[in-house]
Design a protein around this motif. Structure first.
Motif, PDB file in Angstrom:
ATOM      1  N   GLU A 149      -1.675 -10.257   1.410  1.00 16.18           N
ATOM      2  CA  GLU A 149      -2.007  -8.869   1.750  1.00 16.18           C
ATOM      3  C   GLU A 149      -1.047  -7.939   1.020  1.00 16.18           C
ATOM      4  O   GLU A 149       0.162  -8.176   1.024  1.00 16.18           O
ATOM      5  CB  GLU A 149      -1.866  -8.647   3.259  1.00 16.18           C
ATOM      6  CG  GLU A 149      -2.739  -9.563   4.088  1.00 16.18           C
ATOM      7  CD  GLU A 149      -2.527  -9.350   5.593  1.00 16.18           C
ATOM      8  OE1 GLU A 149      -1.883  -8.373   6.007  1.00 16.18           O
ATOM      9  OE2 GLU A 149      -3.014 -10.207   6.358  1.00 16.18           O
ATOM     10  N   ASN A 159       2.510  -6.920   1.587  1.00 13.63           N
ATOM     11  CA  ASN A 159       2.680  -6.711   3.034  1.00 13.63           C
ATOM     12  C   ASN A 159       3.031  -8.041   3.687  1.00 13.63           C
ATOM     13  O   ASN A 159       4.098  -8.195   4.262  1.00 13.63           O
ATOM     14  CB  ASN A 159       1.409  -6.110   3.639  1.00 13.63           C
ATOM     15  CG  ASN A 159       1.439  -6.108   5.165  1.00 13.63           C
ATOM     16  OD1 ASN A 159       2.509  -6.044   5.774  1.00 13.63           O
ATOM     17  ND2 ASN A 159       0.282  -6.222   5.801  1.00 13.63           N
ATOM     18  N   GLU A 160       2.136  -9.008   3.581  1.00 11.58           N
ATOM     19  CA  GLU A 160       2.457 -10.324   4.141  1.00 11.58           C
ATOM     20  C   GLU A 160       1.571 -11.391   3.529  1.00 11.58           C
ATOM     21  O   GLU A 160       0.560 -11.097   2.897  1.00 11.58           O
ATOM     22  CB  GLU A 160       2.333 -10.319   5.672  1.00 11.58           C
ATOM     23  CG  GLU A 160       0.946 -10.047   6.167  1.00 11.58           C
ATOM     24  CD  GLU A 160       0.778 -10.393   7.645  1.00 11.58           C
ATOM     25  OE1 GLU A 160       1.667 -11.028   8.222  1.00 11.58           O
ATOM     26  OE2 GLU A 160      -0.271 -10.035   8.192  1.00 11.58           O
TER      27      GLU A 160
HETATM   28 MG   LIG Z   1      -1.640  -8.654   8.116  1.00 11.42          MG
END
Ligand SMILES: [Mg+2]
Ligand SMILES: Nc1ncnc2c1ncn2[C@@H]1O[C@H](COP(=O)(O)OP(=O)(O)OP(=O)(O)O)[C@@H](O)[C@H]1O
Length: 373
Positions: A249, A260-261
């Motif tokens: 992400e 993001n992750e």
């Molecule tokens: Mg997420």
């Protein structure tokens, strides 16, 4: 016939099972809930809690290759098996790093992958301290077991700190600087045992209340941004050097792409690939973990839109409107077979494909309107 063992019996396990069957594998699901989503399509179930080491060992006794569709599985047992030479993918070290979101961010940073500013938080005062540097808003996050935004709290100003601690304070926490992104992007990457790394097209994900709701494939972004996102995804996949599919992400901020992750598994942003690509993310994960080569990915349509079917009430499932939804051209509906619904629970998804993104999104949203669950 070889058996693939999957720890976790949710919708991701269900779609992995369909792919495994198409590749000639038997599937055993480990999940404490009898008849859960994946179990309805699998060959067998071990009804045990995947957070227990003994359950993971019981699964290994029943399969040739082990994978997982949730991060909450007992990682110590996976390490023990992997050390004995039992094939476990992603490798447990990948899971260990990713399941602690703070550790994950550190790992990404150490591998020169751009992330937002972040800081470990032990008390409300720690938030006040980082706020002096970053300003508000600040996103407070649980380090472990957050999903669909349930481990996140947005702090708009100092007066919101107490509420955020009320929501999350019983967890180990960290904070992130709020990212004023233009778009959220995601890339599904796959790595096989032969060292090949392939990725799916860059998609745009639209989140409401911290939960993914719409995915547009491909993302409407300039070529230069697309190349950056793919390069970042490859950097992430190289950093983990792990077998299987990763869901990555990202935030697009100006012309920067930051992570993001990362999820050590198939991911909501890749569901469109079932209908819209020559090979799905589920096929790729099964291929990779079973020692088969991953395939190069192409889209077989111009545009695809995936819309989640989220629960909007508490209670027994009462499904209607699917026939009407699938009578819209090039609309497919996946219902996960969950017996009960609750607010924001992922109950199914819709994928629409076609030539124009505008038309495809209109069809996907119209299909969603016709379904109640
Ligand atoms: Mg997420
Ligand atoms: N630092 C941030 N700045 C701005 N928005 C954020 C930030 N962190 C998270 N968000 C928003 O909240 C969403 C969910 O956050 P995150 O990915 O950390 O949670 P999650 O519980 O793992 O969600 P999911 O299971 O949907 O991936 C993000 O996709 C984004 O829309």
């Amino acid at each position: 016939m070889k058996t693939l063992g999957i720890a976790g019996g949710g919708q991701l396990g269900r779609m992995l099972t369909d792919s495994a069957h198409a590749l000639g594998y038997r599937v055993v699901i480990l999940d404490g809930i009898k008849g859960n989503s994946a179990v309805q399509v699998a060959d067998a179930q071990i009804i045990k809690d995947y957070r227990e080491a003994s359950s993971i060992r019981a699964l290994a006794d029943e399969c040739d290759i082990l994978t997982y569709e949730v991060e909450k599985v007992n990682v110590e047992a996976l390490i023990e098996l992997s050390n004995k030479g039992f094939p476990v993918h992603h490798k447990p070290e990948t899971l260990l790093t990713i399941k602690d979101k703070f550790q994950q961010k550190l790992f990404l940073l150490q591998n020169n992958i751009a992330v937002s500013a972040f800081q470990k938080i032990d008390s409300p005062n720690d938030v006040r301290v980082v706020a002096k540097e970053w300003g508000y808003p600040i996103v407070l996050k649980a380090r472990f077991d957050g999903f669909d935004g349930r481990g996140n709290a947005l702090i708009l100003d100092e007066s919101g700190i107490d509420d955020a601690f009320k929501k999350l304070g019983h967890n180990m926490l960290y904070a992130e600087e709020f990212v004023h992104f233009q778009k959220e992007l995601a890339v599904i990457g796959a790595r096989d045992v032969y060292g090949s790394v392939v990725s799916f097209p860059v998609v745009e994900t639209v989140h409401e209340d911290h939960i993914c709701n719409i995915v547009r494939a491909p993302a409407d972004i300039p070529k230069s941004i697309e190349q950056k996102a793919l390069a970042v995804a490859h950097q992430v996949m190289d950093a983990f050097a792990s077998i299987g599919v990763l869901g990555i992400e990202m935030f697009l901020v100006g012309d920067r792409v930051i992570v993001n992750e990362v999820a050590p598994r198939v991911h909501n942003s890749g569901h469109f690939s079932i209908e819209a690509c020559n090979v799905s993310q589920f096929d790729q994960h099964v291929r990779a973990v079973c020692g088969l080569p991953v395939e190069n990915v192409t889209m077989n349509c111009n545009s695809a839109v995936m819309v989640n079917i989220l629960g909007d009430r508490e209670g027994k499932v009462q499904l209607s409107g699917v026939d009407s939804a699938v009578s819209i051209p090039k609309v497919n509906v996946h219902i996960y077979g969950k017996l009960k619904t609750r607010r924001a629970l992922k109950m199914g998804h819709i994928t629409a494909t076609g030539s124009s993104m505008k038309e495809v999104e209109k069809n996907a949203l119209e299909a969603r309107r016709r379904i109640t669950i």
